[in-house]
Design a protein around this motif. Structure first.
Motif, PDB file in Angstrom:
ATOM      1  N   ASP A  90      -4.135  -3.379  15.644  1.00  2.25           N
ATOM      2  CA  ASP A  90      -3.598  -3.618  14.506  1.00  2.25           C
ATOM      3  C   ASP A  90      -2.768  -1.794  14.951  1.00  2.25           C
ATOM      4  OD1 ASP A  90      -3.130  -3.395  12.173  1.00  2.25           O
ATOM      5  OD2 ASP A  90      -5.722  -3.591  11.689  1.00  2.25           O
ATOM      6  N   THR A  91      -1.393  -1.951  14.088  1.00  2.84           N
ATOM      7  CA  THR A  91      -0.654  -0.900  15.292  1.00  2.84           C
ATOM      8  C   THR A  91      -1.659  -0.106  13.557  1.00  2.84           C
ATOM      9  OG1 THR A  91       1.079  -3.023  15.381  1.00  2.84           O
ATOM     10  CG2 THR A  91       1.360   0.079  15.151  1.00  2.84           C
ATOM     11  N   TYR A  92      -1.367  -0.277  12.166  1.00  3.73           N
ATOM     12  CA  TYR A  92      -1.602   0.518  11.054  1.00  3.73           C
ATOM     13  C   TYR A  92      -2.746   0.216  10.738  1.00  3.73           C
ATOM     14  CZ  TYR A  92       3.408   0.990  12.080  1.00  3.73           C
ATOM     15  OH  TYR A  92       4.531   0.974  12.774  1.00  3.73           O
ATOM     16  N   PRO A  93      -4.074   0.609  11.122  1.00  4.71           N
ATOM     17  CA  PRO A  93      -5.096   0.044  10.568  1.00  4.71           C
ATOM     18  C   PRO A  93      -5.695   0.605   9.325  1.00  4.71           C
ATOM     19  CG  PRO A  93      -6.181   1.165  12.715  1.00  4.71           C
ATOM     20  CD  PRO A  93      -4.634   1.423  12.253  1.00  4.71           C
ATOM     21  N   PRO A  98      -3.385  -0.801  -0.626  1.00  5.42           N
ATOM     22  CA  PRO A  98      -3.062   0.338  -2.002  1.00  5.42           C
ATOM     23  C   PRO A  98      -3.742   0.439  -3.145  1.00  5.42           C
ATOM     24  CG  PRO A  98      -1.531   0.069  -0.407  1.00  5.42           C
ATOM     25  CD  PRO A  98      -2.404  -1.309  -0.057  1.00  5.42           C
ATOM     26  N   ASP A  99      -3.888  -1.085  -3.230  1.00  3.68           N
ATOM     27  CA  ASP A  99      -4.651  -0.933  -4.443  1.00  3.68           C
ATOM     28  C   ASP A  99      -6.338  -0.933  -5.142  1.00  3.68           C
ATOM     29  OD1 ASP A  99      -5.724  -3.418  -3.526  1.00  3.68           O
ATOM     30  OD2 ASP A  99      -3.996  -5.288  -4.740  1.00  3.68           O
ATOM     31  N   GLY A 100      -6.730  -1.125  -3.755  1.00  4.14           N
ATOM     32  CA  GLY A 100      -8.150  -0.879  -3.142  1.00  4.14           C
ATOM     33  C   GLY A 100      -8.634  -2.302  -3.083  1.00  4.14           C
ATOM     34  N   SER A 101      -8.017  -3.297  -2.521  1.00  3.75           N
ATOM     35  CA  SER A 101      -8.831  -4.187  -2.601  1.00  3.75           C
ATOM     36  C   SER A 101      -8.931  -4.407  -0.813  1.00  3.75           C
ATOM     37  CB  SER A 101      -8.006  -5.806  -3.324  1.00  3.75           C
ATOM     38  OG  SER A 101      -6.623  -5.905  -2.317  1.00  3.75           O
ATOM     39  N   ILE A 102     -10.309  -5.453  -0.666  1.00  2.00           N
ATOM     40  CA  ILE A 102     -10.091  -5.182   0.865  1.00  2.00           C
ATOM     41  C   ILE A 102      -9.198  -6.499   1.521  1.00  2.00           C
ATOM     42  CG2 ILE A 102     -11.726  -7.220   1.117  1.00  2.00           C
ATOM     43  CD1 ILE A 102     -13.759  -5.595   3.273  1.00  2.00           C
ATOM     44  N   ASP A 107      -2.608 -10.038   4.798  1.00  5.14           N
ATOM     45  CA  ASP A 107      -2.450  -8.823   4.961  1.00  5.14           C
ATOM     46  C   ASP A 107      -2.381  -7.492   6.234  1.00  5.14           C
ATOM     47  OD1 ASP A 107      -3.081  -9.015   2.327  1.00  5.14           O
ATOM     48  OD2 ASP A 107      -4.995  -8.599   2.223  1.00  5.14           O
ATOM     49  N   TRP A 108      -2.436  -8.591   7.715  1.00  2.00           N
ATOM     50  CA  TRP A 108      -1.744  -7.289   8.371  1.00  2.00           C
ATOM     51  C   TRP A 108      -1.727  -8.723   9.732  1.00  2.00           C
ATOM     52  CZ3 TRP A 108      -4.807  -7.152  13.078  1.00  2.00           C
ATOM     53  CH2 TRP A 108      -5.951  -7.958  12.661  1.00  2.00           C
ATOM     54  N   GLU A 109      -0.940  -8.568  10.665  1.00  2.00           N
ATOM     55  CA  GLU A 109      -0.345  -9.184  11.901  1.00  2.00           C
ATOM     56  C   GLU A 109      -0.844  -8.437  13.034  1.00  2.00           C
ATOM     57  OE1 GLU A 109       1.452 -12.236  13.664  1.00  2.00           O
ATOM     58  OE2 GLU A 109       1.807 -12.197  11.222  1.00  2.00           O
ATOM     59  N   PRO A 110      -1.737  -9.193  13.308  1.00  3.18           N
ATOM     60  CA  PRO A 110      -2.347  -8.977  14.544  1.00  3.18           C
ATOM     61  C   PRO A 110      -0.804  -9.198  16.102  1.00  3.18           C
ATOM     62  CG  PRO A 110      -3.264 -10.558  13.273  1.00  3.18           C
ATOM     63  CD  PRO A 110      -2.422 -10.562  13.342  1.00  3.18           C
TER      64      PRO A 110
END
Length: 203
Positions: A90-93, A98-102, A107-110
Motif C-alpha cells: 500500500d503506497t499511501y496507507p 477523508p470522510d471518516g469511513s473505513i 478504496d485502494w489499489e494494492p
C-alpha cells in the motif's frame, strides 16, 4: 482444491482450499496461505508467516518465521525471505477515507514487491512497494528498500543503499585485476560492472 498429497501442512497452519502448493512444499505452525496463492515445488513457509491472496512464488523459496508477504508480491525461483521481513502493498496507507469511513478493498489499489531469482531479503528488512529486488541481490537485515535493487547488489541501511556486489553464492565479491572486474571468493566466478550494473561473465 489443489492436490495436497505431496505437501506437508501442519495442523495449526491455515491454507486456503484453492491455494496451489507444489510438490514437496511445507507449511509450518500458525502460517497462513491465502486464497489463490500459488507456491512452487519444495518451498518452505515458516512458523507464523503470512502469504497473501494471489501471491505467486516459484520453486525452492524459503519464507522464514513471521515474514509477511502481502499481495500482489511475485517471488521467482530460489528466493529467501528472512524472519519478520515485510513486503508491503500500500503506497499511501490509511485506515479511513477523508470522510471518516473505513477503507474497503475498493478504496485502494494494492501494489506489489517483485523479488527475482536467487535474491535474499535479510531478517526484519522491509520492502516498500512497488519495488523490484534484482536476481541474486542481497538486502541486509533491517534495511528499508524504497527503490529498485540491481541484480547482484548488496544493499543495507535506511533507506537502503548499495554497499557492494554479491555473487550467486551469496558472498561479497572482491575486486579483480582491472576496473569493473569482480570475482567471487568462493566459486571463482567472474563478473563485470558497467554503468552501475553487474553481469556474470560466461565461461
Amino acid at each position: 482444491m489443489a492436490d495436497r498429497s505431496a505437501v506437508r501442512i501442519v495442523d495449526s497452519a491455515d491454507v486456503a482450499a484453492d491455494a496451489q502448493l507444489g510438490a514437496g512444499t511445507s507449511v509450518w505452525h500458525l502460517a497462513q496461505v491465502r486464497e489463490g496463492a500459488q507456491l512452487g515445488a519444495n518451498c518452505i513457509i515458516g512458523r507464523g508467516a503470512y502469504v497473501g491472496t494471489g501471491v505467486v512464488m516459484g520453486d525452492h523459496c524459503k519464507v522464514q518465521n513471521y515474514a509477511l508477504v502481502y499481495e500482489p508480491a511475485r517471488l521467482a525461483d530460489g528466493v529467501f525471505i528472512g524472519p519478520a521481513v515485510v513486503l508491503t502493498n500500500d503506497t499511501y496507507p490509511r485506515a479511513i477515507n477523508p470522510d471518516g469511513s473505513i477503507k474497503s478493498a475498493d478504496d485502494w489499489e494494492p501494489v506489489g514487491v517483485t523479488v527475482e531469482r536467487g535474491a535474499s531479503i535479510g531478517a526484519r528488512a522491509t520492502c516498500v512497494a512497488p519495488v523490484t529486488v534484482g536476481a541474486w541481490a542481497t538486502v541486509a537485515a533491517g534495511a528499508v528498500v524504497v527503490k529498485d535493487v540491481p541484480a547482484y547488489a548488496l544493499v543495507a541501511g535506511v533507506p537502503a543503499r548499495r554497499l557492494g556486489w554479491v555473487g550467486e553464492a551469496g558472498h561479497p565479491l572482491v575486486a579483480g585485476e582491472g576496473p569493473g572486474d569482480w570475482v567471487c571468493p568462493v566459486t571463482g566466478e567472474r563478473y563485470a560492472e558497467s554503468d552501475g550494473k553487474l553481469f556474470k561473465e560466461s565461461v
